[in-house]
Design a protein around this motif. Structure first.
Motif, PDB file in Angstrom:
ATOM      1  N   VAL A   1      91.678  94.881 -67.878  1.00  0.00           N
ATOM      2  CA  VAL A   1      91.783  93.594 -67.989  1.00  0.00           C
ATOM      3  C   VAL A   1      90.763  92.955 -68.595  1.00  0.00           C
ATOM      4  O   VAL A   1      90.605  91.508 -68.718  1.00  0.00           O
ATOM      5  N   GLU A   2      89.748  93.569 -68.752  1.00  0.00           N
ATOM      6  CA  GLU A   2      88.510  92.927 -69.333  1.00  0.00           C
ATOM      7  C   GLU A   2      87.862  93.945 -70.016  1.00  0.00           C
ATOM      8  O   GLU A   2      87.818  95.398 -69.823  1.00  0.00           O
ATOM      9  N   VAL A   3      87.006  93.600 -71.410  1.00  0.00           N
ATOM     10  CA  VAL A   3      86.288  94.453 -72.208  1.00  0.00           C
ATOM     11  C   VAL A   3      84.828  93.961 -72.259  1.00  0.00           C
ATOM     12  O   VAL A   3      84.831  92.746 -72.820  1.00  0.00           O
ATOM     13  N   HIS A   4      83.856  94.571 -71.988  1.00  0.00           N
ATOM     14  CA  HIS A   4      82.296  94.314 -72.119  1.00  0.00           C
ATOM     15  C   HIS A   4      81.956  94.712 -73.458  1.00  0.00           C
ATOM     16  O   HIS A   4      82.494  95.885 -73.733  1.00  0.00           O
ATOM     17  N   ILE A   5      81.546  93.811 -74.415  1.00  0.00           N
ATOM     18  CA  ILE A   5      81.302  94.048 -75.574  1.00  0.00           C
ATOM     19  C   ILE A   5      79.682  94.314 -76.113  1.00  0.00           C
ATOM     20  O   ILE A   5      79.109  93.274 -75.899  1.00  0.00           O
ATOM     21  N   ARG A   6      79.401  95.416 -76.658  1.00  0.00           N
ATOM     22  CA  ARG A   6      78.070  95.794 -77.007  1.00  0.00           C
ATOM     23  C   ARG A   6      78.214  96.682 -78.040  1.00  0.00           C
ATOM     24  O   ARG A   6      78.954  97.550 -78.060  1.00  0.00           O
ATOM     25  N   GLN A   7      77.444  96.610 -79.111  1.00  0.00           N
ATOM     26  CA  GLN A   7      77.144  97.393 -80.208  1.00  0.00           C
ATOM     27  C   GLN A   7      75.903  98.144 -80.484  1.00  0.00           C
ATOM     28  O   GLN A   7      74.802  97.476 -79.928  1.00  0.00           O
ATOM     29  N   SER A   8      75.811  99.428 -80.951  1.00  0.00           N
ATOM     30  CA  SER A   8      74.611  99.937 -81.288  1.00  0.00           C
ATOM     31  C   SER A   8      74.696 100.413 -82.499  1.00  0.00           C
ATOM     32  O   SER A   8      75.761 100.627 -83.289  1.00  0.00           O
ATOM     33  N   LYS A   9      73.597 101.036 -82.819  1.00  0.00           N
ATOM     34  CA  LYS A   9      73.415 101.863 -84.313  1.00  0.00           C
ATOM     35  C   LYS A   9      72.474 102.811 -84.118  1.00  0.00           C
ATOM     36  O   LYS A   9      71.514 102.792 -83.565  1.00  0.00           O
ATOM     37  N   ASN A  10      73.180 104.144 -84.307  1.00  0.00           N
ATOM     38  CA  ASN A  10      72.180 105.439 -84.045  1.00  0.00           C
ATOM     39  C   ASN A  10      71.595 105.320 -82.791  1.00  0.00           C
ATOM     40  O   ASN A  10      70.593 105.869 -82.415  1.00  0.00           O
ATOM     41  N   GLY A  11      72.513 104.771 -81.836  1.00  0.00           N
ATOM     42  CA  GLY A  11      72.561 105.020 -80.379  1.00  0.00           C
ATOM     43  C   GLY A  11      71.823 103.676 -79.787  1.00  0.00           C
ATOM     44  O   GLY A  11      71.428 103.688 -78.409  1.00  0.00           O
ATOM     45  N   ILE A  12      71.088 102.970 -80.631  1.00  0.00           N
ATOM     46  CA  ILE A  12      70.381 101.617 -79.958  1.00  0.00           C
ATOM     47  C   ILE A  12      70.828 100.436 -79.900  1.00  0.00           C
ATOM     48  O   ILE A  12      71.555  99.974 -80.895  1.00  0.00           O
ATOM     49  N   TRP A  13      71.049  99.836 -78.836  1.00  0.00           N
ATOM     50  CA  TRP A  13      71.650  98.454 -78.850  1.00  0.00           C
ATOM     51  C   TRP A  13      71.066  97.447 -79.941  1.00  0.00           C
ATOM     52  O   TRP A  13      69.847  97.491 -79.998  1.00  0.00           O
ATOM     53  N   GLN A  14      71.992  97.042 -80.939  1.00  0.00           N
ATOM     54  CA  GLN A  14      71.554  95.890 -81.588  1.00  0.00           C
ATOM     55  C   GLN A  14      71.314  94.673 -81.184  1.00  0.00           C
ATOM     56  O   GLN A  14      71.852  94.034 -80.041  1.00  0.00           O
ATOM     57  N   GLU A  15      70.626  93.649 -81.715  1.00  0.00           N
ATOM     58  CA  GLU A  15      70.457  92.425 -81.444  1.00  0.00           C
ATOM     59  C   GLU A  15      71.723  91.434 -81.670  1.00  0.00           C
ATOM     60  O   GLU A  15      71.817  90.517 -80.715  1.00  0.00           O
ATOM     61  N   THR A  16      72.625  91.642 -82.591  1.00  0.00           N
ATOM     62  CA  THR A  16      73.864  91.148 -82.517  1.00  0.00           C
ATOM     63  C   THR A  16      74.990  92.061 -82.851  1.00  0.00           C
ATOM     64  O   THR A  16      74.698  93.219 -82.952  1.00  0.00           O
ATOM     65  N   PHE A  17      76.225  91.721 -82.471  1.00  0.00           N
ATOM     66  CA  PHE A  17      77.257  92.345 -82.470  1.00  0.00           C
ATOM     67  C   PHE A  17      77.856  92.322 -83.794  1.00  0.00           C
ATOM     68  O   PHE A  17      78.034  91.511 -84.720  1.00  0.00           O
ATOM     69  N   GLY A  18      78.353  93.601 -84.221  1.00  0.00           N
ATOM     70  CA  GLY A  18      78.986  93.954 -85.494  1.00  0.00           C
ATOM     71  C   GLY A  18      79.324  95.452 -85.780  1.00  0.00           C
ATOM     72  O   GLY A  18      79.758  95.826 -84.741  1.00  0.00           O
TER      73      GLY A  18
END
Length: 312
Positions: free
Chosen positions: A237-254
């Protein structure tokens, strides 16, 4: 994230009153499948403010004014008490922010603590009634944050029973309970995660899919993430949206480690339209190139692009 989220949760939201059937019994809550505006969780702002040497919500008026500047119109706060809800609601109204979901702490694997948690969450629901919030997210506490201590089978049985109880009580009030995980629940063949969903009634307990914690908790595995979607997609019912590159959280989503376009497509195939909540947090090693307002403006554009099939 671990204990940091728990230490710094500071805000509130709430619920819609339950409709009554002709015999006076509360109606069953409807699944949270209606279309919501894209929201943002408080934890992402906390991490940006920490980087700047500031405290999120130290000045609620100033903090929520910054959130409103991003174009995001919905806020998912972390709530510890009914008093926080009472304090927060006027500021949400002032900044024209809706609060259709909130995050609450709970300890459910110990019987003597579980009732306290359930009572607290229901007090929060009562205090937040004017906000019309329809989703409560909770991640039952681990044995101890920051350790690899696992719950026993007896603990898991007790926790699932209490999670279902909490969901049933919220459902009477027109609220959907969404189970959330961090990394610990995905250790040991994800036995805690799976038991919480298999031992609870889907009418009482839905799923808040924090895609990146499933990914990270499973050893940075998209295979595990999309297996979860295959198994439990209809309960999301809900999705928390977070992105990483090479395992590290990024400053912005993409674009990055997780294929969010595929995730959106698979959720659409399950015929669900979840509440989309940005939680693009910072950690050690995250890029440092922009402020929170600019980052969230960019996040909003990218979420609308990647989740286009689930919006509107």
């Amino acid at each position: 994230m671990s204990s940091t989220r728990r230490r710094f949760l500071t805000t509130a939201t709430a619920l819609a009153g339950a409709a009554l059937l002709p015999d006076g019994q509360p109606a069953q809550a409807k699944p949270a499948v209606k279309s919501f505006p894209i929201a943002c969780n408080s934890y992402t702002w906390l991490t940006f403010y920490q980087r700047q040497g500031k405290t999120w919500m130290a000045d609620p008026d100033a903090s929520l004014a910054e959130l409103a500047k991003t174009g995001i119109t919905a806020y998912e706060p972390g709530v510890n008490s009914a008093a926080e809800v009472t304090k927060l609601l006027p500021f949400l109204t002032r900044h024209k922010l809706s609060m259709h979901s909130l995050y609450v702490n709970s300890t459910l694997h110990e019987a003597h603590e579980a009732q306290k948690s359930i009572d607290s969450v229901l007090e929060i629901a009562d205090a937040a009634r004017p906000a019309g919030t329809s989703i409560f997210v909770t991640n039952p506490s681990p044995i101890k944050w920051g350790t690899n201590d696992d719950k026993t089978d007896a603990d898991l049985t007790e926790q699932a029973r209490n999670l279902d109880r909490l969901g049933a009580e919220l459902r009477k009030r027109g609220i959907t309970l969404a189970y959330h995980t961090h990394a610990p629940e995905h250790r040991q063949a994800a036995r805690e995660f799976h038991h919480m969903l298999l031992a609870t009634d889907p009418k009482n307990v839905s799923l808040c899919l924090d895609a990146h914690w499933v990914y990270r908790g499973s050893g940075n595995s998209q295979v595990a993430l999309f297996d979860v979607v295959k198994l439990y997609g209809k309960r999301v019912v809900e999705v928390h949206i977070r992105q990483s590159k090479n395992g590290i959280w990024q400053e912005t989503f993409g674009e990055g480690d997780i294929d969010y376009k595929r995730l959106a497509s698979e959720l659409k195939a399950h015929n669900v339209r979840p509440n989309l909540v940005l939680e693009q947090c910072l950690e050690k090693g995250s890029p440092d190139t922009m402020n929170a307002v600019d980052a969230h403006k960019q996040d909003l554009v990218m979420v609308k692009t990647m989740f286009a099939g689930l919006i509107g």
